[in-house]
Write an enzyme that holds these catalytic residues in place. Structure first.
Site, short mmCIF file in Angstrom:
data_model
loop_
_atom_site.label_atom_id
_atom_site.label_comp_id
_atom_site.label_asym_id
_atom_site.label_seq_id
_atom_site.Cartn_x
_atom_site.Cartn_y
_atom_site.Cartn_z
N GLY A 1 -8.11 9.07 9.50
CA GLY A 1 -8.44 9.18 10.91
C GLY A 1 -9.48 10.22 11.26
O GLY A 1 -9.78 10.43 12.44
N ASN B 1 -9.26 1.58 10.01
CA ASN B 1 -8.48 1.23 11.19
C ASN B 1 -9.02 1.94 12.43
O ASN B 1 -9.54 1.33 13.36
CB ASN B 1 -7.01 1.55 10.96
CG ASN B 1 -6.09 1.06 12.08
OD1 ASN B 1 -4.88 1.07 11.94
ND2 ASN B 1 -6.62 0.60 13.20
N THR B 2 -8.91 3.28 12.43
CA THR B 2 -9.23 4.07 13.61
C THR B 2 -10.66 3.87 14.09
O THR B 2 -10.92 3.83 15.30
CB THR B 2 -8.99 5.56 13.32
OG1 THR B 2 -7.68 5.73 12.79
CG2 THR B 2 -9.11 6.38 14.59
N LYS C 1 0.88 -1.17 0.00
CA LYS C 1 0.00 0.00 0.00
C LYS C 1 0.91 1.22 0.00
O LYS C 1 1.64 1.48 0.96
CB LYS C 1 -0.91 0.02 1.22
CG LYS C 1 -1.81 1.25 1.26
CD LYS C 1 -2.50 1.41 2.60
CE LYS C 1 -3.15 2.79 2.68
NZ LYS C 1 -3.66 3.08 4.04
N GLY D 1 -10.80 7.71 6.39
CA GLY D 1 -11.91 8.59 6.72
C GLY D 1 -13.18 7.90 7.16
O GLY D 1 -14.15 8.55 7.56
#
Length: 260
Positions: free
Chosen positions: A157, A206-207, A96, A185
Site C-alpha cells: 500500500g 490493489n491500492t 497467497k 508497493g
C-alpha cells in the site's frame, strides 16, 4: 508466459478486490484492467453472513481465477488455519501466503513463511508466498515446495514502486525458470511496466487502482502498462551505455572541403 502450477493465465495482471468505492466500480475495474486473477482476503468472506455471500457472488461474476490470501496473519498457525478455511470456501488449492512479521512495513516474517509453506505444500496447497527479494529465502521457499515466488516491490500500500532494483534483478536472474510475481508497493502504471521489463511474469496490485481518483481509468492504464512492459521485454531492448553513440551513420554523410 510461464505457467502458475500448470495454469497459464491470460493476462499477467492480478488485481485485488479490497477498498473499492462500490461493487459496480470493482466490476468495471476488472473489465477495464483485463486482469485474469482476483486476490480475495478470507476476512472479507463469510459462509454465514449476508454481506459475505453478496461479496462472493460479485467475485464469481468477474469470471477470473481466484487467489485467496492469508492477509493480516502474523503467525504460522493463523496462516495455516486461514488457508484451510479459504480452500473450503473458494474451492481452490491456490493460496497467497502472507505471514506478517513487522507492523510498520508489513514486511513478511520469512522464517514463519518458510515453515508455513512447507506445511501447506505437504498438504497439497499450491502456495504463492509473499516474500522479500532475498536469494537465500527464495531458495528455502522453493525447497519447501513452492513453485512460484511473489517478491515485494515495496511495502504493501505504499505506492513506492520497486525499491530494490538490484535485488529484484538478481532474484530474477538467479531463478530464471521460476514464475515470479511482483507483489505490493505498485503505485503507478510505470512501476508495473518496469516490473515486466525486468522479466517478471506478472504483477499483483490493489491500492493503486482502488484508491485512485478515477479507479476505472487507472485500471485501464495498468492494462496498457502491463502490455507495454511485456512487449518491451520480449523485444530484447538495448543495453544502457556509458557514452553517446550516434544514431546517424557517418557513411554517406556530406563533408565540406575547405581546401578548395
Amino acid at each position: 508466459m510461464k505457467k502458475f502450477y500448470g495454469i497459464e493465465i491470460e493476462s499477467p495482471l492480478m488485481l485485488g478486490t479490497a477498498q473499492y468505492p462500490s461493487p459496480s466500480i470493482l466490476i468495471s475495474c476488472f473489465n477495464k484492467s483485463k486482469a485474469s486473477v482476483a486476490t480475495v482476503s478470507l476476512r472479507r468472506e463469510s459462509s454465514t453472513s449476508q454481506s459475505g455471500n453478496n461479496f462472493w457472488s460479485i467475485i464469481k461474476k468477474l469470471n477470473v481465477r481466484i487467489l485467496p490470501n492469508t492477509a493480516g496473519c502474523h503467525t504460522v498457525k493463523e496462516a495455516i488455519t486461514t488457508a484451510h478455511m479459504a480452500r473450503e470456501i473458494f474451492s481452490t488449492k491456490w493460496i497467497k501466503l502472507e505471514v506478517i512479521g513487522e507492523e510498520d512495513t508489513l514486511q513478511p516474517d520469512v522464517f514463519g513463511l518458510v515453515e508455513a509453506s512447507k506445511i501447506l505444500s505437504d498438504e497439497g496447497f499450491e502456495v504463492f508466498p509473499y516474500t522479500t527479494e532475498d536469494l537465500v529465502v527464495a531458495e528455502k521457499l522453493l525447497n519447501a515446495g513452492c513453485k512460484v515466488l511473489m517478491p515485494w516491490g515495496s511495502p504493501i500500500g505504499s505506492g513506492q514502486g520497486l525499491n530494490n532494483i538490484f535485488g529484484l534483478k538478481a532474484l530474477r536472474s538467479h531463478f530464471p525458470e521460476i514464475p515470479m510475481v511482483i507483489d505490493a508497493g505498485i503505485g503507478v502504471p510505470s512501476h508495473a511496466t518496469k516490473a515486466m521489463e525486468l522479466g517478471f511474469d506478472a504483477v499483483l496490485l490493489n491500492t493503486a487502482v482502488a484508491k485512485a481518483r478515477d479507479p476505472i481509468m487507472m485500471a485501464e492504464a495498468f492494462s496498457y502498462a502491463i502490455l507495454s512492459g511485456s512487449l518491451g521485454k520480449k523485444a530484447d531492448p538495448m543495453e544502457p551505455r556509458e557514452m553517446a553513440v550516434p544514431s546517424t551513420p557517418i557513411f554517406g554523410k556530406a563533408f565540406l572541403d575547405y581546401d578548395q
